[in-house]
Design an enzyme around this catalytic site. Structure first.
Site, PDB file in Angstrom:
ATOM      1  N   GLU A  33       0.090  41.839  15.819  1.00 28.23           N
ATOM      2  CA  GLU A  33       1.549  41.685  15.807  1.00 28.23           C
ATOM      3  C   GLU A  33       1.983  40.943  17.063  1.00 28.23           C
ATOM      4  O   GLU A  33       1.591  41.302  18.177  1.00 28.23           O
ATOM      5  CB  GLU A  33       2.224  43.067  15.742  1.00 28.23           C
ATOM      6  CG  GLU A  33       3.710  43.077  16.072  1.00 28.23           C
ATOM      7  CD  GLU A  33       4.538  42.101  15.242  1.00 28.23           C
ATOM      8  OE1 GLU A  33       5.400  41.412  15.816  1.00 28.23           O
ATOM      9  OE2 GLU A  33       4.320  41.998  14.017  1.00 28.23           O
ATOM     10  N   ALA A  34       2.810  39.898  16.877  1.00 28.39           N
ATOM     11  CA  ALA A  34       3.221  39.062  18.011  1.00 28.39           C
ATOM     12  C   ALA A  34       4.158  39.785  18.971  1.00 28.39           C
ATOM     13  O   ALA A  34       4.247  39.430  20.147  1.00 28.39           O
ATOM     14  CB  ALA A  34       3.892  37.791  17.493  1.00 28.39           C
ATOM     15  N   GLY A  94      10.914  43.539  10.009  1.00 28.36           N
ATOM     16  CA  GLY A  94      12.301  43.732   9.582  1.00 28.36           C
ATOM     17  C   GLY A  94      12.693  45.192   9.472  1.00 28.36           C
ATOM     18  O   GLY A  94      13.830  45.565   9.740  1.00 28.36           O
ATOM     19  N   ASN A  98      16.369  46.018  10.810  1.00 29.79           N
ATOM     20  CA  ASN A  98      17.314  45.708   9.731  1.00 29.79           C
ATOM     21  C   ASN A  98      18.373  46.796   9.572  1.00 29.79           C
ATOM     22  O   ASN A  98      18.456  47.739  10.354  1.00 29.79           O
ATOM     23  CB  ASN A  98      16.555  45.473   8.413  1.00 29.79           C
ATOM     24  CG  ASN A  98      15.861  46.734   7.907  1.00 29.79           C
ATOM     25  OD1 ASN A  98      16.044  47.831   8.418  1.00 29.79           O
ATOM     26  ND2 ASN A  98      15.040  46.573   6.879  1.00 29.79           N
ATOM     27  N   VAL A 227      -0.926  34.929  17.006  1.00 31.83           N
ATOM     28  CA  VAL A 227      -1.967  34.225  16.245  1.00 31.83           C
ATOM     29  C   VAL A 227      -1.718  32.719  16.359  1.00 31.83           C
ATOM     30  O   VAL A 227      -0.733  32.202  15.848  1.00 31.83           O
ATOM     31  CB  VAL A 227      -1.990  34.687  14.780  1.00 31.83           C
ATOM     32  CG1 VAL A 227      -2.945  33.827  13.963  1.00 31.83           C
ATOM     33  CG2 VAL A 227      -2.408  36.159  14.703  1.00 31.83           C
ATOM     34  N   TRP A 498      19.904  37.734   5.825  1.00 33.18           N
ATOM     35  CA  TRP A 498      18.638  38.093   6.488  1.00 33.18           C
ATOM     36  C   TRP A 498      17.582  38.524   5.465  1.00 33.18           C
ATOM     37  O   TRP A 498      16.730  39.347   5.767  1.00 33.18           O
ATOM     38  CB  TRP A 498      18.844  39.207   7.522  1.00 33.18           C
ATOM     39  CG  TRP A 498      19.661  38.845   8.716  1.00 33.18           C
ATOM     40  CD1 TRP A 498      19.261  38.135   9.803  1.00 33.18           C
ATOM     41  CD2 TRP A 498      21.028  39.203   8.983  1.00 33.18           C
ATOM     42  NE1 TRP A 498      20.285  38.025  10.731  1.00 33.18           N
ATOM     43  CE2 TRP A 498      21.386  38.671  10.246  1.00 33.18           C
ATOM     44  CE3 TRP A 498      21.988  39.923   8.274  1.00 33.18           C
ATOM     45  CZ2 TRP A 498      22.645  38.832  10.804  1.00 33.18           C
ATOM     46  CZ3 TRP A 498      23.245  40.076   8.825  1.00 33.18           C
ATOM     47  CH2 TRP A 498      23.563  39.542  10.082  1.00 33.18           C
ATOM     48  N   HIS A 499      17.636  37.949   4.258  1.00 32.86           N
ATOM     49  CA  HIS A 499      16.694  38.328   3.206  1.00 32.86           C
ATOM     50  C   HIS A 499      15.874  37.124   2.751  1.00 32.86           C
ATOM     51  O   HIS A 499      15.708  36.884   1.555  1.00 32.86           O
ATOM     52  CB  HIS A 499      17.443  38.941   2.021  1.00 32.86           C
ATOM     53  CG  HIS A 499      18.168  40.201   2.368  1.00 32.86           C
ATOM     54  ND1 HIS A 499      19.279  40.650   1.675  1.00 32.86           N
ATOM     55  CD2 HIS A 499      17.950  41.106   3.353  1.00 32.86           C
ATOM     56  CE1 HIS A 499      19.699  41.780   2.219  1.00 32.86           C
ATOM     57  NE2 HIS A 499      18.908  42.075   3.239  1.00 32.86           N
ATOM     58  N   ALA A 533       7.483  39.194   2.044  1.00 36.11           N
ATOM     59  CA  ALA A 533       8.598  38.779   1.183  1.00 36.11           C
ATOM     60  C   ALA A 533       8.437  37.349   0.681  1.00 36.11           C
ATOM     61  O   ALA A 533       9.085  36.960  -0.297  1.00 36.11           O
ATOM     62  CB  ALA A 533       9.923  38.926   1.926  1.00 36.11           C
ATOM     63  N   ASN A 545      13.734  44.743   1.785  1.00 37.62           N
ATOM     64  CA  ASN A 545      12.729  45.486   2.543  1.00 37.62           C
ATOM     65  C   ASN A 545      11.934  46.465   1.679  1.00 37.62           C
ATOM     66  O   ASN A 545      10.696  46.515   1.763  1.00 37.62           O
ATOM     67  CB  ASN A 545      13.393  46.236   3.703  1.00 37.62           C
ATOM     68  CG  ASN A 545      12.363  46.795   4.667  1.00 37.62           C
ATOM     69  OD1 ASN A 545      11.558  46.061   5.204  1.00 37.62           O
ATOM     70  ND2 ASN A 545      12.380  48.096   4.853  1.00 37.62           N
TER      71      ASN A 545
END
Length: 564
Positions: A33-34, A94, A98, A227, A498-499, A533, A545
Site C-alpha cells: 500500500e502506497a 476509499g 469515504n 509500486v 468520488w465513484h 472498482a 464501495n
C-alpha cells in the site's frame, strides 16, 4: 521470499483479497500500500470519525497531485479547468476516507453484467458475497447476514436533524418512507446504511486486516510502499518493483493482482506495456498486450447541489457526528433509463468548522450514469499522475436527469416545511476554495468562525457575500423559467461523486474494450489480474464501495478455485 500472491494496493478490494487469500496458511501473500497503515488498534481519529468530512479532505491520506477534468476539454468552448479529486492513499483505500455509505445497488445492476456475458456476476451470483461481507446490526432475514466483517447500521428518523426531517415530509408522498435500503428495490425514502459501529468507521483495513489476519505468518503487509512498476517477462507478470523508505526492491510471485483503484490501476497497466498500443508507442513504452480498453469506460456518479444556511432548528445536535441520514431513491422515468436511477440526499453540515456546522445542502445524483470518460498517461514516469477526463454529463440522459434533479431540488427547497428551517439558499458546488477550507487547521477555523457569526447575526452581510459568490435565490427563480439556464449551470457546476469505476472492465472475448475475463484475468498476460472498482462493466446505482468489497470477496474465491 517466494510469494504466491502480490497485491498492489491495500484499499477496499486489496485488503479483502489479502485477508481471504492468506486464510490458507500455505499461501504466501504480500500486500503493498502506497499510503500509511491504519491497524485496528491505531486508527487515527480523523479516519475513525463518523463525520467523514475530516478524512475526505485530509491531504495526508490522498494522492495530492491528482487533478481531473469534470467536464471534458473536448466539450467545453471555454478553456478547460481541472479540479482536485480526492483518491485515497491509505490502508483501506476509499473505505478509510469515504462517506461510509454501505449501499448495495439494485438487482438489475448485476443482472446487466450477466447479460453482457459475465456468468456468475448477476444478482444471484453476487448476493451471497454482498451478504458475506456484512454484519447487519439492524436487520436480519434472507437478504442479510449478522456475522460478516463489515458492521452495517443506520440512523433512524428520531435522531435526524430538522432539515432532513423537513425534506422527508416533502418527498415521502412520492417516495414513501421505508427502513431498509438494501432489502427494498422500490423507490422510497430510506435511512442510509453505514459501515460504522459505535460511532466509528469500519474500513476494510479494520474489518478485514483485523488482529487475527495480521498475526498470520504468511501475510506480509507493507505500508508506505510505492509500486514503481510491474515486472513482465515475455507475456507473464512475475512480480513488482517497489520503493519503501527510499529503498527499491523487486518482489516475485506466482500471481500479481492490481487493486490500485479505477484511476491508478489502468495507469499501472499502461506503464507496464498493457493498454492501447498506439498510445503506449507514442510514449516509448514497449507493448506487451494491445488492450484498447485500458483506461476507457471511466464512469462516475455526477452530482449537483444547492447550499443552505440553516436556522438553529435545522442544525445537528451538539456533538452529533453523522451529517447525512436520508437517501431518497427515485426513478427519473427518462427514456432508456433504469428504475431507481436517481438519488437525492439532504446534507446537514457543510464542513468541520463553525461555518460548516451552520450550513448544509440538498444534493441530487445520477445514480445510474451513462457518460464515459478516459484515463490516459501523460508520460511513462510513474510519479506523474495520469490525465483523467471524467466527461461528466456528456451523455444527454445524464445531463437532462440533472436538469430535472435541479427542478426537484427547487420544489423541495420551496416547500413550506423546508423553508421554516432555512435562512437562505443558493447554488453550490465543490470549488478548490471550498476544498481548501475543508482541511482542518487553525487558520481555517479562525476564518470560518467570524464568518459564522456574521452569517447568523448580520443577514445583510450573509446575503451580499452569497450573492457575490454563488448567486441569489432570484437567479434560481429565473432558472426555473428558462431550462437553458439550468442546462448551462449544470454543465459548469457538475461534480464527481468520488465513484470512479470501469476503466479495466470485465467482458467477453468479442468485446473490444474488455480488459479482463470473467475471472478478473488480464487478457493476453499470464499471472496478472485486476480486482477493484475498475473492473465493473457498468456502474451500479449505489455508492461503489460495498460492491467493490463484494467483488473482491468473489474474486478471492475465483483465485483460490483456480489453484485447488
Amino acid at each position: 521470499m517466494q510469494l504466491d500472491y502480490i497485491i498492489v494496493g491495500g484499499g477496499s478490494a486489496g485488503a479483502v483479497l489479502a485477508s481471504r487469500l492468506s486464510e490458507n496458511g500455505a499461501k504466501q501473500v504480500a500486500l503493498f500500500e502506497a499510503g500509511p497503515d491504519t491497524p485496528p488498534d491505531d486508527v487515527p481519529d480523523v479516519i475513525a470519525d463518523s463525520y467523514p468530512g475530516l478524512s475526505y479532505f485530509d491531504p495526508r491520506y490522498h494522492w495530492t497531485q491528482l487533478r481531473v477534468y469534470n467536464r471534458s476539454p473536448r466539450l467545453n468552448s471555454q478553456p478547460p479547468k481541472t479540479a482536485k479529486l480526492e483518491q485515497a492513499k491509505v490502508m483501506g483505500g476509499g473505505s478509510s476516507i469515504n462517506g461510509q455509505f454501505a449501499v448495495r445497488g439494485l438487482p438489475h445492476d448485476y443482472d446487466e453484467w450477466e447479460g453482457l456475458g459475465l456468468k456468475g456476476w448477476g444478482w444471484e451470483g453476487m448476493l451471497p458475497y454482498l451478504k458475506k461481507l456484512e454484519r447487519d446490526l439492524d436487520f436480519d432475514g434472507e437478504l442479510h447476514n449478522r456475522s460478516g466483517n463489515i458492521p452495517i447500521r443506520r440512523v433512524f428518523p428520531d435522531d435526524w436533524a430538522g432539515f432532513t426531517r423537513s425534506v422527508l415530509k416533502a418527498t415521502e408522498a412520492d417516495c414513501p418512507y421505508q427502513p431498509d435500503y438494501n432489502a427494498s428495490f422500490e423507490d422510497g425514502s430510506f435511512p442510509l446504511p453505514l459501515s460504522n459501529e459505535n460511532e466509528r468507521r469500519v474500513s476494510t483495513a479494520v474489518g478485514y486486516l483485523h488482529k487475527e489476519a495480521r498475526a498470520r505468518k504468511n501475510l506480509h503487509i507493507f505500508a508506505n510502499a510505492f509500486v514503481e512498476n510491474l515486472i513482465i517477462e515475455g507475456k507473464r507478470a512475475t512480480g513488482v518493483r517497489v520503493t519503501i523508505g527510499g529503498d527499491t526492491k523487486t518482489y516475485s510471485a506466482r500471481e500479481v493482482i492490481v487493486s490500485a483503484g479505477a484511476l491508478h490501476s489502468p495507469a499501472i497497466l499502461m506503464r507496464a506495456g498493457i493498454g492501447p498500443a498506439a498510445q503506449l508507442a507514442r510514449l516509448g513504452i514497449d507493448v506487451v498486450a494491445d488492450l484498447p480498453g485500458v483506461g476507457e469506460n471511466l464512469t462516475d456518479h455526477p452530482h449537483i447541489a444547492v447550499g443552505a444556511h440553516f436556522r438553529k432548528s435545522a442544525r445537528l445536535r451538539p456533538g452529533q457526528r453523522r451529517h447525512i441520514f436520508l437517501g431518497v431513491r427515485y426513478s427519473s422515468n427518462h427514456a432508456d433509463c433504469h428504475t431507481g436511477d436517481m438519488l437525492l440526499m439532504p446534507v446537514n453540515r457543510a464542513g468541520w468548522h463553525p461555518l460548516g456546522k451552520a450550513m448544509g445542502a440538498l444534493n441530487v445524483c445520477v445514480n445510474k450514469s451513462y457518460s464515459r470518460g478516459t484515463v490516459t498517461l501523460k508520460s511513462r514516469d510513474q510519479n506523474e499522475e495520469p490525465i483523467v477526463d471524467l466527461n461528466l454529463a456528456s451523455d444527454g440522459r445524464d445531463l437532462m436527469r440533472l436538469v430535472d434533479g435541479f427542478k426537484r431540488i427547487y420544489r423541495i427547497m420551496t416547500a413550506p416545511d423546508v423553508q421554516r428551517h432555512v435562512n437562505t439558499w443558493f447554488l453550490a458546488g465543490y470549488s478548490d476554495e471550498a476544498r481548501a477550507l475543508s482541511v482542518r487547521k487553525a487558520s481555517n477555523w479562525i476564518k470560518t468562525a467570524s464568518a459564522a457569526y456574521a452569517f447568523d447575526y448580520l443577514p445583510f452581510f450573509r446575503e451580499e457575500l452569497l450573492k457575490r459568490k454563488f448567486g441569489t435565490t432570484d437567479r434560481m427563480h429565473k432558472m426555473m423559467q428558462d431550462e437553458e439556464l439550468i442546462v448551462e449551470w449544470v454543465k459548469q457546476s457538475v461534480w464527481s461523486g468520488w465513484h470512479v469505476s470501469g476503466t479495466c472492465k470485465m467482458g467477453t472475448e468479442d468485446d473490444p474494450l474488455a480488459v479482463l475475463d470473467d475471472r478478473c484475468r488480464v487478457r493476453g498476460v499470464e499471472g496478472l489480474r485486476v480486482v477493484d472498482a475498475s473492473i465493473m462493466p457498468t456502474i451500479v446505482a449505489a455508492n461503489t464501495n460495498i460492491t467493490t468489497i463484494a467483488m473482491a470477496e468473489k474474486a478471492a474465491d475465483l483465485i483460490l478455485e483456480s489453484v485447488n
